[in-house]
Design a protein around this motif. Structure first.
Motif, PDB file in Angstrom:
ATOM      1  N   GLY A 130      26.550  26.148  66.216  1.00  7.56           N
ATOM      2  CA  GLY A 130      26.539  25.294  67.510  1.00  7.56           C
ATOM      3  C   GLY A 130      27.725  25.593  68.310  1.00  7.56           C
ATOM      4  N   HIS A 131      28.382  26.904  68.203  1.00  9.78           N
ATOM      5  CA  HIS A 131      29.594  27.125  68.911  1.00  9.78           C
ATOM      6  C   HIS A 131      29.884  28.482  69.576  1.00  9.78           C
ATOM      7  CE1 HIS A 131      34.050  26.817  68.908  1.00  9.78           C
ATOM      8  NE2 HIS A 131      34.281  28.240  68.739  1.00  9.78           N
ATOM      9  N   GLY A 132      28.596  29.264  69.742  1.00 15.23           N
ATOM     10  CA  GLY A 132      28.184  30.389  70.425  1.00 15.23           C
ATOM     11  C   GLY A 132      27.530  30.122  71.512  1.00 15.23           C
ATOM     12  N   TYR A 133      27.284  28.974  72.081  1.00 14.34           N
ATOM     13  CA  TYR A 133      26.420  28.895  73.460  1.00 14.34           C
ATOM     14  C   TYR A 133      26.623  29.362  74.617  1.00 14.34           C
ATOM     15  CZ  TYR A 133      29.604  24.851  73.869  1.00 14.34           C
ATOM     16  OH  TYR A 133      30.810  23.793  73.846  1.00 14.34           O
ATOM     17  N   TYR A 134      28.108  29.859  74.770  1.00 13.11           N
ATOM     18  CA  TYR A 134      28.496  30.088  76.098  1.00 13.11           C
ATOM     19  C   TYR A 134      28.096  31.444  76.657  1.00 13.11           C
ATOM     20  CZ  TYR A 134      31.101  34.016  73.395  1.00 13.11           C
ATOM     21  OH  TYR A 134      31.628  34.887  72.644  1.00 13.11           O
ATOM     22  N   SER A 135      27.359  32.344  75.689  1.00  8.79           N
ATOM     23  CA  SER A 135      26.664  33.453  75.886  1.00  8.79           C
ATOM     24  C   SER A 135      25.253  33.406  76.027  1.00  8.79           C
ATOM     25  CB  SER A 135      27.014  34.760  75.264  1.00  8.79           C
ATOM     26  OG  SER A 135      26.812  34.261  73.740  1.00  8.79           O
ATOM     27  N   SER A 136      24.738  32.272  75.891  1.00  8.08           N
ATOM     28  CA  SER A 136      23.361  32.142  75.837  1.00  8.08           C
ATOM     29  C   SER A 136      22.382  31.843  77.155  1.00  8.08           C
ATOM     30  CB  SER A 136      22.872  30.861  74.984  1.00  8.08           C
ATOM     31  OG  SER A 136      23.194  29.659  75.813  1.00  8.08           O
ATOM     32  N   ARG A 137      21.405  32.094  77.141  1.00  5.98           N
ATOM     33  CA  ARG A 137      20.501  31.760  78.354  1.00  5.98           C
ATOM     34  C   ARG A 137      20.546  30.608  79.093  1.00  5.98           C
ATOM     35  NH1 ARG A 137      15.556  33.946  80.108  1.00  5.98           N
ATOM     36  NH2 ARG A 137      15.277  35.162  78.211  1.00  5.98           N
ATOM     37  N   PRO A 138      20.607  29.498  78.408  1.00  2.75           N
ATOM     38  CA  PRO A 138      20.664  28.088  79.296  1.00  2.75           C
ATOM     39  C   PRO A 138      22.254  27.908  79.805  1.00  2.75           C
ATOM     40  CG  PRO A 138      19.827  27.651  76.971  1.00  2.75           C
ATOM     41  CD  PRO A 138      20.323  29.042  76.999  1.00  2.75           C
ATOM     42  N   VAL A 139      23.160  28.315  79.207  1.00  7.09           N
ATOM     43  CA  VAL A 139      24.668  28.138  79.695  1.00  7.09           C
ATOM     44  C   VAL A 139      24.835  29.172  80.418  1.00  7.09           C
ATOM     45  CG1 VAL A 139      26.933  27.872  79.060  1.00  7.09           C
ATOM     46  CG2 VAL A 139      25.437  26.977  77.512  1.00  7.09           C
ATOM     47  N   LEU A 140      24.330  30.515  80.495  1.00  3.42           N
ATOM     48  CA  LEU A 140      24.530  31.472  81.318  1.00  3.42           C
ATOM     49  C   LEU A 140      24.005  30.936  82.738  1.00  3.42           C
ATOM     50  CD1 LEU A 140      24.793  34.724  79.354  1.00  3.42           C
ATOM     51  CD2 LEU A 140      26.679  33.450  80.258  1.00  3.42           C
ATOM     52  N   THR A 141      22.775  30.448  82.741  1.00  6.63           N
ATOM     53  CA  THR A 141      22.151  30.336  84.071  1.00  6.63           C
ATOM     54  C   THR A 141      22.691  29.014  84.585  1.00  6.63           C
ATOM     55  OG1 THR A 141      19.980  30.602  82.779  1.00  6.63           O
ATOM     56  CG2 THR A 141      19.663  29.335  84.410  1.00  6.63           C
ATOM     57  N   ASP A 142      23.440  28.256  84.092  1.00  6.88           N
ATOM     58  CA  ASP A 142      24.261  27.122  84.458  1.00  6.88           C
ATOM     59  C   ASP A 142      25.609  27.841  85.242  1.00  6.88           C
ATOM     60  OD1 ASP A 142      24.109  24.350  85.216  1.00  6.88           O
ATOM     61  OD2 ASP A 142      26.160  24.346  84.284  1.00  6.88           O
ATOM     62  N   ILE A 143      26.172  28.721  84.318  1.00  7.75           N
ATOM     63  CA  ILE A 143      27.471  29.135  84.749  1.00  7.75           C
ATOM     64  C   ILE A 143      27.171  30.109  85.886  1.00  7.75           C
ATOM     65  CG2 ILE A 143      29.277  30.955  84.263  1.00  7.75           C
ATOM     66  CD1 ILE A 143      29.016  29.973  81.399  1.00  7.75           C
ATOM     67  N   TYR A 144      25.956  30.628  86.224  1.00  3.62           N
ATOM     68  CA  TYR A 144      25.574  31.507  87.369  1.00  3.62           C
ATOM     69  C   TYR A 144      25.551  30.601  88.644  1.00  3.62           C
ATOM     70  CZ  TYR A 144      22.610  34.451  90.488  1.00  3.62           C
ATOM     71  OH  TYR A 144      22.181  34.888  91.852  1.00  3.62           O
ATOM     72  N   GLN A 145      24.845  29.471  88.375  1.00  3.91           N
ATOM     73  CA  GLN A 145      25.074  28.636  89.480  1.00  3.91           C
ATOM     74  C   GLN A 145      26.297  27.918  89.857  1.00  3.91           C
ATOM     75  OE1 GLN A 145      21.245  25.890  89.272  1.00  3.91           O
ATOM     76  NE2 GLN A 145      21.460  26.612  87.333  1.00  3.91           N
ATOM     77  N   VAL A 146      27.361  27.773  88.884  1.00  5.44           N
ATOM     78  CA  VAL A 146      28.573  27.302  88.930  1.00  5.44           C
ATOM     79  C   VAL A 146      29.515  28.248  89.857  1.00  5.44           C
ATOM     80  CG1 VAL A 146      31.001  26.663  87.753  1.00  5.44           C
ATOM     81  CG2 VAL A 146      28.968  26.049  86.897  1.00  5.44           C
ATOM     82  N   ILE A 147      29.402  29.640  89.535  1.00  7.33           N
ATOM     83  CA  ILE A 147      29.671  30.582  90.511  1.00  7.33           C
ATOM     84  C   ILE A 147      29.222  30.515  92.028  1.00  7.33           C
ATOM     85  CG2 ILE A 147      30.295  32.994  90.586  1.00  7.33           C
ATOM     86  CD1 ILE A 147      30.495  32.969  87.510  1.00  7.33           C
TER      87      ILE A 147
END
Length: 363
Positions: free
Chosen positions: A320-337
């Motif tokens: 539960g530590h490698g989520y930073y490169s996963s689909r759900p989190v990258l989708t959100d990071i894209y919106q953050v940027i």
């Protein structure tokens, strides 16, 4: 005949409208400014001006150029005496599962560059600015290089990708690689001894006057947070120059973050923390340090703290530590940027007022 009647009625309506008394003009307040961000700066609404910054479709396999700054000794787990700047091309297959690295990923050799040549190459593409990736604990240089390219490709990031790689990873040998505690201790020492190098890299990027997004994972926060705190006092920048400071599973004491928060606010326009209460790696880190970890969720005023426990179940994905490169989190990071506020982003819900986060990323 009916068409003639319709035409006459239409003419009468138009005449009535043209002769109607005019009303006093009403002063309309200007629209509220758009949130800062790449797409938001382009124009309200999706049009040609906005889509200009989405020029690369990333619809097929392609090479991603990663600009590297590292204080590793010959790309090993050892710390070198100086910073090395360079670039390498990474071939990213278009059919890889989101968030994964596989054998089809291929990287070229690192081409060393003089610092001024490194900066000049980065300046050539400024629409999206720069995405700086700083990896975490136990990451080899080749893996860090591939991961930087994978994140950029999966997010369809259109700007320049910069990797700051500090000497993480296990030394060679079967037994050494399986002594995780010893590797953790060595990596932690290397991280703390890499702060000066990271500070210089951030100062060099500031001198480019290009918007910067910073994405950090795990133990990388032991490097980045104090480095940015130093940069906040040493650069003399008149305003924040990092648009988005994105902290993923921070292996950092919350009190250290609180102490640095004022300085971070001087260099970053917005800070986002992704955390998880089910992060087994951070539970082990808490036992090692004897203190809570920032990535296990702690609330701070003025910081978007997003709990991702629902989308990264350790029972399914390991620690539960490698989520930073996963689909759900990258989708959100894209919106953050893009500059979209947290409450308006996809799959986001507000947390309860008593929770140690502002938002929860929905399954």
């Amino acid at each position: 005949m009916r068409s003639l009647i319709r035409s006459l009625l239409l003419l009468q309506i138009l005449a009535a409208c043209s002769s109607a008394p005019t009303t006093p003009s009403v002063e309309v307040a200007p629209p509220a400014p758009l949130p800062d961000g790449i797409l938001m700066r382009a124009r309200s609404g999706i049009g040609e001006d906005s889509l200009r910054v989405l020029k690369e479709p990333y619809a097929q396999a392609r090479a991603i150029t990663v600009y590297v700054a590292t204080n590793r000794e010959r790309e090993t787990t050892e710390r070198g005496d100086s910073l090395l700047f360079g670039r390498a091309d990474v071939w990213v297959p278009g059919n890889h599962p989101i968030g994964t690295l596989g054998e089809d990923f291929k990287s070229g050799s690192l081409e060393p560059l003089a610092i001024e040549d490194w900066k000049a190459a980065i300046r050539k593409n400024t629409d999206w600015g720069i995405l700086v990736f700083v990896h975490g604990f136990n990451v080899t240089f080749p893996e860090a290089l591939l991961r930087a390219a994978q994140i950029a490709y999966d997010m369809k990031f259109q700007g320049q990708v910069v990797l700051f790689s500090w000497p993480a990873g296990a030394r060679g040998g079967f037994f050494e690689k399986n002594l995780i505690l010893r590797t953790y201790e060595r990596n932690l020492q290397n991280a703390r001894e890499s702060i000066d190098a990271a500070t210089r890299v951030f100062e060099e990027l500031l001198s480019l006057s290009i918007p910067v997004q910073v994405l950090v994972h795990s133990m990388g926060h032991q490097v980045v947070v104090p480095a940015l705190q130093r940069a906040s006092t040493g650069t003399g920048a008149a305003r924040p120059w990092i648009q988005e400071l994105i902290l993923n599973a921070p292996d950092l004491d919350p009190s250290e973050f609180e102490a640095a928060r004022e300085g971070l606010g001087r260099v970053a326009k917005r800070i986002t923390i992704y955390c998880s209460r089910t992060d087994q790696a951070l539970r082990a880190s808490k036992a090692f340090h004897g203190s809570a970890r920032l990535g296990s969720c702690s609330a701070f005023a003025g910081v978007d703290v997003i709990n991702v426990s629902e989308v990264d179940d350790p029972g399914l994905t390991g620690l539960g530590h490698g989520y930073y490169s996963s689909r759900p989190v990258l989708t959100d990071i894209y919106q953050v940027i893009l500059g979209i506020p947290a409450e308006r982003r996809l799959f986001m819900r507000a947390s309860s007022s008593s929770a140690q986060e502002n938002f929860i990323l929905r399954r």
